[in-house]
Design a protein around this motif. Structure first.
Motif, PDB file in Angstrom:
ATOM      1  N   GLU A  71     -28.291  -2.170  46.081  1.00  0.00           N
ATOM      2  CA  GLU A  71     -28.929  -2.376  44.774  1.00  0.00           C
ATOM      3  C   GLU A  71     -30.111  -1.428  44.593  1.00  0.00           C
ATOM      4  OE1 GLU A  71     -29.966  -6.454  44.690  1.00  0.00           O
ATOM      5  OE2 GLU A  71     -27.887  -7.175  44.467  1.00  0.00           O
ATOM      6  N   ARG A  72     -30.915  -1.265  45.638  1.00  0.00           N
ATOM      7  CA  ARG A  72     -32.064  -0.358  45.527  1.00  0.00           C
ATOM      8  C   ARG A  72     -31.613   1.091  45.402  1.00  0.00           C
ATOM      9  NH1 ARG A  72     -36.962  -2.123  49.422  1.00  0.00           N
ATOM     10  NH2 ARG A  72     -37.985  -0.618  48.038  1.00  0.00           N
ATOM     11  N   GLN A  73     -30.493   1.457  46.046  1.00  0.00           N
ATOM     12  CA  GLN A  73     -29.972   2.819  45.938  1.00  0.00           C
ATOM     13  C   GLN A  73     -29.506   3.101  44.517  1.00  0.00           C
ATOM     14  OE1 GLN A  73     -27.213   3.594  49.026  1.00  0.00           O
ATOM     15  NE2 GLN A  73     -26.906   5.751  48.522  1.00  0.00           N
ATOM     16  N   ASN A  74     -28.831   2.146  43.898  1.00  0.00           N
ATOM     17  CA  ASN A  74     -28.412   2.311  42.505  1.00  0.00           C
ATOM     18  C   ASN A  74     -29.619   2.408  41.574  1.00  0.00           C
ATOM     19  OD1 ASN A  74     -25.702   2.189  43.250  1.00  0.00           O
ATOM     20  ND2 ASN A  74     -25.620  -0.054  43.038  1.00  0.00           N
ATOM     21  N   GLU A  75     -30.649   1.636  41.869  1.00  0.00           N
ATOM     22  CA  GLU A  75     -31.865   1.670  41.052  1.00  0.00           C
ATOM     23  C   GLU A  75     -32.515   3.053  41.084  1.00  0.00           C
ATOM     24  OE1 GLU A  75     -36.333  -0.333  41.104  1.00  0.00           O
ATOM     25  OE2 GLU A  75     -34.704  -1.221  42.294  1.00  0.00           O
ATOM     26  N   TRP A  76     -32.624   3.666  42.276  1.00  0.00           N
ATOM     27  CA  TRP A  76     -33.236   5.007  42.405  1.00  0.00           C
ATOM     28  C   TRP A  76     -32.337   6.072  41.796  1.00  0.00           C
ATOM     29  CZ3 TRP A  76     -37.902   6.916  43.850  1.00  0.00           C
ATOM     30  CH2 TRP A  76     -38.824   5.971  44.339  1.00  0.00           C
ATOM     31  N   LYS A  77     -31.021   5.848  41.876  1.00  0.00           N
ATOM     32  CA  LYS A  77     -30.109   6.815  41.258  1.00  0.00           C
ATOM     33  C   LYS A  77     -30.305   6.835  39.755  1.00  0.00           C
ATOM     34  CE  LYS A  77     -25.193   7.944  41.038  1.00  0.00           C
ATOM     35  NZ  LYS A  77     -23.815   7.535  41.437  1.00  0.00           N
ATOM     36  N   ASN A  78     -30.422   5.671  39.133  1.00  0.00           N
ATOM     37  CA  ASN A  78     -30.675   5.600  37.688  1.00  0.00           C
ATOM     38  C   ASN A  78     -32.032   6.201  37.339  1.00  0.00           C
ATOM     39  OD1 ASN A  78     -28.223   4.330  37.233  1.00  0.00           O
ATOM     40  ND2 ASN A  78     -29.107   2.273  37.470  1.00  0.00           N
ATOM     41  N   ARG A  79     -33.030   5.958  38.194  1.00  0.00           N
ATOM     42  CA  ARG A  79     -34.376   6.490  37.953  1.00  0.00           C
ATOM     43  C   ARG A  79     -34.360   8.021  37.983  1.00  0.00           C
ATOM     44  NH1 ARG A  79     -38.655   3.636  41.462  1.00  0.00           N
ATOM     45  NH2 ARG A  79     -38.196   2.018  39.935  1.00  0.00           N
TER      46      ARG A  79
ATOM     47  N   LEU B  91     -39.708  14.433  46.342  1.00  0.00           N
ATOM     48  CA  LEU B  91     -39.791  12.991  46.578  1.00  0.00           C
ATOM     49  C   LEU B  91     -38.412  12.349  46.534  1.00  0.00           C
ATOM     50  CD1 LEU B  91     -42.977  11.958  44.524  1.00  0.00           C
ATOM     51  CD2 LEU B  91     -42.737  12.096  46.990  1.00  0.00           C
ATOM     52  N   PHE B  92     -37.593  12.765  45.519  1.00  0.00           N
ATOM     53  CA  PHE B  92     -36.244  12.216  45.435  1.00  0.00           C
ATOM     54  C   PHE B  92     -35.395  12.632  46.632  1.00  0.00           C
ATOM     55  CE2 PHE B  92     -37.050  11.476  40.836  1.00  0.00           C
ATOM     56  CZ  PHE B  92     -36.623  10.152  40.786  1.00  0.00           C
ATOM     57  N   ASN B  93     -35.626  13.845  47.138  1.00  0.00           N
ATOM     58  CA  ASN B  93     -34.900  14.289  48.334  1.00  0.00           C
ATOM     59  C   ASN B  93     -35.266  13.442  49.557  1.00  0.00           C
ATOM     60  OD1 ASN B  93     -33.543  16.306  46.948  1.00  0.00           O
ATOM     61  ND2 ASN B  93     -35.134  17.865  47.378  1.00  0.00           N
ATOM     62  N   GLU B  94     -36.563  13.106  49.675  1.00  0.00           N
ATOM     63  CA  GLU B  94     -36.987  12.233  50.785  1.00  0.00           C
ATOM     64  C   GLU B  94     -36.336  10.850  50.668  1.00  0.00           C
ATOM     65  OE1 GLU B  94     -41.192  12.092  50.837  1.00  0.00           O
ATOM     66  OE2 GLU B  94     -41.447  14.220  51.346  1.00  0.00           O
ATOM     67  N   VAL B  95     -36.272  10.365  49.432  1.00  0.00           N
ATOM     68  CA  VAL B  95     -35.634   9.062  49.218  1.00  0.00           C
ATOM     69  C   VAL B  95     -34.151   9.131  49.604  1.00  0.00           C
ATOM     70  CG1 VAL B  95     -34.920   7.399  47.449  1.00  0.00           C
ATOM     71  CG2 VAL B  95     -37.256   8.296  47.451  1.00  0.00           C
ATOM     72  N   ASN B  96     -33.486  10.211  49.186  1.00  0.00           N
ATOM     73  CA  ASN B  96     -32.069  10.362  49.532  1.00  0.00           C
ATOM     74  C   ASN B  96     -31.874  10.467  51.042  1.00  0.00           C
ATOM     75  OD1 ASN B  96     -31.283  10.275  46.847  1.00  0.00           O
ATOM     76  ND2 ASN B  96     -31.459  12.508  46.580  1.00  0.00           N
ATOM     77  N   HIS B  97     -32.823  11.112  51.703  1.00  0.00           N
ATOM     78  CA  HIS B  97     -32.721  11.228  53.161  1.00  0.00           C
ATOM     79  C   HIS B  97     -32.851   9.846  53.830  1.00  0.00           C
ATOM     80  CE1 HIS B  97     -33.164  12.864  57.189  1.00  0.00           C
ATOM     81  NE2 HIS B  97     -34.285  12.151  57.337  1.00  0.00           N
TER      82      HIS B  97
END
Length: 798
Positions: free
Chosen positions: A137-145, A159-165
């Motif tokens: 659920e949190r992964q989908n939330e960041w993807k939409n963001r 920052l988004f790359n760090e989150v994806n990592h």
């Protein structure tokens, strides 16, 4: 063409308009890209990384299934062993019920172990799935963001790359953990199925053995077939059986090393305590005789309490444990039993049990074992029948319930030994062997329970009578009652456990725990409420403990707290009585709650009580309510001196229904509480115990009135019990026919001194009057008889 509101064209236009409006609205609510500042995104990213690290560590912990694998390995090894034992039992057509029941019990324990492993792996898998769902659920939330962001500066992209990592690292671990957990769970489920299947097979096998007990399975001992069996050469088979005996000591020690260490430490600890108890022992205790053999007592207690914790006990090791316990029990029992005949009987019985176990290990040929069993049955019948005569002689001298119980048990055992001999003689070998084995083990279990009762009772007595413990004033005053309450609980526990073991020994259940659980589950249903023996036992225990707590609190209030606050005796008794009523109500509520009867169910009881009041219980309820009024209002208290119906007395107790008043003649009046509330009662000590006495006396008309007054005051003033304030006084009450009457009035501090003080003052008044020539007249009358003078004159003339 005319246009009407009812025309279909009108409705079509309206529908098209609504559809277009909804479509436009939908386009308006479509999320539009929004600007995301790095100031907003940076804290959220940092929080996400911390949460991801924490989730990674949790999943990594869930990945470790070493404990579960150990349980699985232990269980599958045990299953293989039990399968081999069961195969041996089936191939040899064994009718050994004890061995079959032991096997079934061990399989059930293994089933509990694998069930525990299944619970552990299921809990880990559920925790894993919860973490996995949350992070999806949190992964989908960041993807939409990320998709909704218009401007993507280099800093935001990083920052988004760090989150994806972080997500990639966590997803990799999740993909590795799930197959391992699922595989382990499936493996455990399959093992649990195999164990349950084997348990069903062994249980059915045990049931079949129980059925076979009542069937003839061998040739009668008086038949030629049996005699031909005795002519066989048993030596080769006997040697082979002895050579096949395996001690498996190394495997046993490895499997139970921790338990063995605990046993050794427990033996050392108990030996030290019992040696100290020997030094601190008191006269009249059976423990004195046990502590003289403190090493045997410590071995007996430690092994008996811990032998059930051992796993995979080989038959030979089990017999060694049995022999050790037997020897320790015999040493302790011989120290207690004074009768030489009883000791001999005890030695013989326990020796037979030992011999029975050894012959089973060495696999004595069946014909010889049958002769041994029949001989023991005959010998036991003759010995116990002769002992029965001695018991009858004892009962005529001192008949009590213990002697009667001993007689009944002796008769039962005599019948059993007779059945053992007869069954073996006529070919019912399985029944005969089972009866002999069960009887000997039951006697040993009863002896063990007796030892534990003696040791526990006397240890409790020594503990509560210890000098250090006796420094507590409550224990010092009530040590005997405390010992009684504790010994009742401990003895009941020992008896219940022993009774369950004996039932299991006779083959009714596989083990003692199953026997106990089945006994506690017996019950009946009342108004959709199932009441079992277990609930009744728990309710009785709760009731007993609550009443014991009530007794402790009452004694503490009566002896410690209330006297320190100088509360008068009557008030203290009223407080104690209210505490007693409170705990009775509390114990009843707890007992009913234990049985599953809620507070709402009491409405039925109250309704029945209301009907009962209408049909004749008015007086009972009235007296109960009046008793509560007396306790709360305290118009009459325990210890008060009252006059009821013209009778003087002292209030001794105020009960639920009536009050007990002890008269001055030492009789006891039972007065209903309602009479004390509704009628007039003269209470001489309601507010204070000070009271007045009146001593009345009459003197001669020629007496000096002032001197009389002085002497009366002197008699009262000189008495130590007469109060100075208010001072005694003298009242000139009347000119009587023969005397001048005076009343001496004085006050005493307590009504208990009233009669004795008045008595002593009257003695003093008499003495003072005699010394001062004051006369206390008696009534004098002049009698005139009409016509008597004329008769006397006539007599003179004559």
């Amino acid at each position: 063409m005319r246009f009407s509101l009812k025309s279909p064209l009108f409705f079509l236009v309206i529908a098209m308009y609504i559809a277009l409006t909804v479509a436009a609205s939908a386009q308006m609510v479509v999320p539009t890209p929004e600007n995301v500042s790095i100031a907003e995104l940076l804290p959220k990213t940092e929080m996400l990384r911390n949460d991801a690290d924490e989730a990674y560590n949790k999943i990594n912990d869930l990945r470790d299934v070493t404990t579960i694998e150990n349980l699985y390995t232990t269980s599958i090894n045990a299953l293989k062993t039990y399968q081999a034992v069961f195969k041996d039992l089936k191939e040899n057509n064994s009718n050994d019920l004890d061995r079959s029941r032991t096997l079934s019990s061990n399989i059930k324990n293994t089933d509990s172990m694998i069930a525990n492993a299944l619970d552990l792996i299921t809990a880990r898998l559920n925790a894993y799935l919860e973490i996995k769902t949350s992070w999806q659920e949190r992964q989908n939330e960041w993807k939409n963001r990320k998709e909704n962001s218009i401007k993507s500066s280099q800093a935001i992209k990083e920052l988004f790359n760090e989150v994806n990592h972080s997500f990639a690292k966590l997803n990799k671990l999740i993909s590795l953990v799930e197959p391992n957990l699922v595989e382990t769970q499936l493996k455990i489920i399959q093992l649990q199925r195999d164990i349950k299947k084997l348990h069903r097979e062994t249980s059915n096998f045990s049931s079949q053995i129980r059925k076979n007990l009542f069937e003839r399975n061998e040739n009668p001992m008086y038949s030629k077939s049996f005699i031909n069996e005795l002519k066989k050469d048993f030596l080769p088979n006997f040697k082979s059986a002895v050579n096949n005996i395996q001690f498996s000591l190394n495997d046993f020690v490895k499997e139970n090393l921790n338990i063995l260490i605990i046993q050794i430490l427990l033996i050392w600890l108990l030996a030290s305590l019992l040696k100290y108890a020997q030094l601190a022992s008191q006269n009249g205790l059976l423990l004195n005789k046990i502590t003289s053999n403190y090493l045997s007592a410590s071995i007996f207690c430690s092994l008996t309490l811990t032998v059930s914790l051992l796993q995979k006990i080989p038959l030979t090791i089990g017999v060694l444990y049995t022999i050790t316990i037997f020897i320790s029990v015999l040493r302790l029992a011989s120290a207690i039993i004074e009768s030489k005949r009883s000791r001999t009987l005890l030695y013989s019985t326990m020796s037979l049990l030992l011999l029975f176990e050894i012959l089973e290990i060495i696999s004595l040929p069946l014909p010889l074992f049958r002769i041994f069993t029949a001989f023991i049955g005959l010998l036991g019948f003759i010995t116990l029948y002769r002992n029965k005569t001695n018991l009858n002689q004892i009962s005529t001298i001192s008949a009590n319930w213990k002697e009667y119980l001993l007689q009944i048990l002796n008769k039962i055992v005599i019948i059993i030994f007779a059945i053992i001999f007869i069954a073996q003689t006529f070919g019912y070998s399985n029944l005969s062997i089972h009866l002999l084995n069960a009887t000997l083990k039951s006697l040993f279990t009863a002896l063990t329970a007796w030892m534990f009762i003696i040791i526990s009772d006397d240890i409790l007595y020594l503990f509560l009578c210890n000098k250090k413990v006796q420094k507590i004033s409550f224990i010092q005053k009530h040590s005997s009652n405390l010992v009684n309450h504790l010994t009742y609980l401990v003895n009941a526990f020992i008896i219940i456990i022993s009774f369950s073991s004996i039932i299991a020994i006779w083959g009714v259940f596989d083990n003692a725990s199953q026997a106990l659980s089945q006994f506690l589950s017996l019950g009946f249903t009342v108004s959709e409420i199932k009441i079992t023996m277990g609930l009744l036992v728990y309710a009785a225990l709760a009731l007993y403990i609550t009443l014991c707590i009530s007794w402790i609190i009452q004694r503490t209030l009566e002896e410690e707290i209330l006297p320190k606050h100088k509360v008068e005796k009557g008030a203290a008794i009223s407080v104690n009585r209210l505490v007693h009523y409170f705990f009775i109500i509390l114990s009843i509520i707890i007992a009913f709650s234990t049985l599953g009867i809620g507070i709402q169910s009491f409405t039925v009881i109250f309704g029945a009580l209301g009907i009962g009041v209408g049909f004749g219980l008015q007086n009972i309820v009235n007296n109960f309510a009046s008793g509560l009024i007396l306790l709360f209002e305290r118009s009459i208290k325990v210890g008060d001196t009252v006059v009821v119906g013209g009778e003087w007395g002292t209030v001794r107790s105020i009960g639920l229904r009536a009050t007990v008043i002890q008269t001055f003649d030492n009789s006891e009046m039972i007065v209903p509480n309602s009479d004390l509330v509704s009628s007039t009662v003269n209470n001489w000590t309601l507010s204070e115990r000070k009271t007045r006495f009146v001593a009345s006396v009459g003197v001669d008309y020629d007496s000096d009135i002032k001197l009389v007054t002085k002497l009366l005051l002197e008699a009262a003033t000189n008495h130590p019990n007469v109060m100075k304030d208010p001072a005694p006084s003298v009242v000139f009450t009347a000119f009587a026919d023969s005397s001048l009457n005076f009343d001496l009035r004085g006050w005493v501090t307590d009504i208990d001194y009233r009669a004795s003080t008045k008595n002593e003052i009257m003695y003093e008044i008499n003495r003072l009057f005699k010394e001062n020539n004051i006369i206390i007249p008696f009534p004098q009358r002049d009698i005139h008889i009409k016509g008597l003078d004329k008769k006397l004159e006539a007599l003179k003339i004559d």
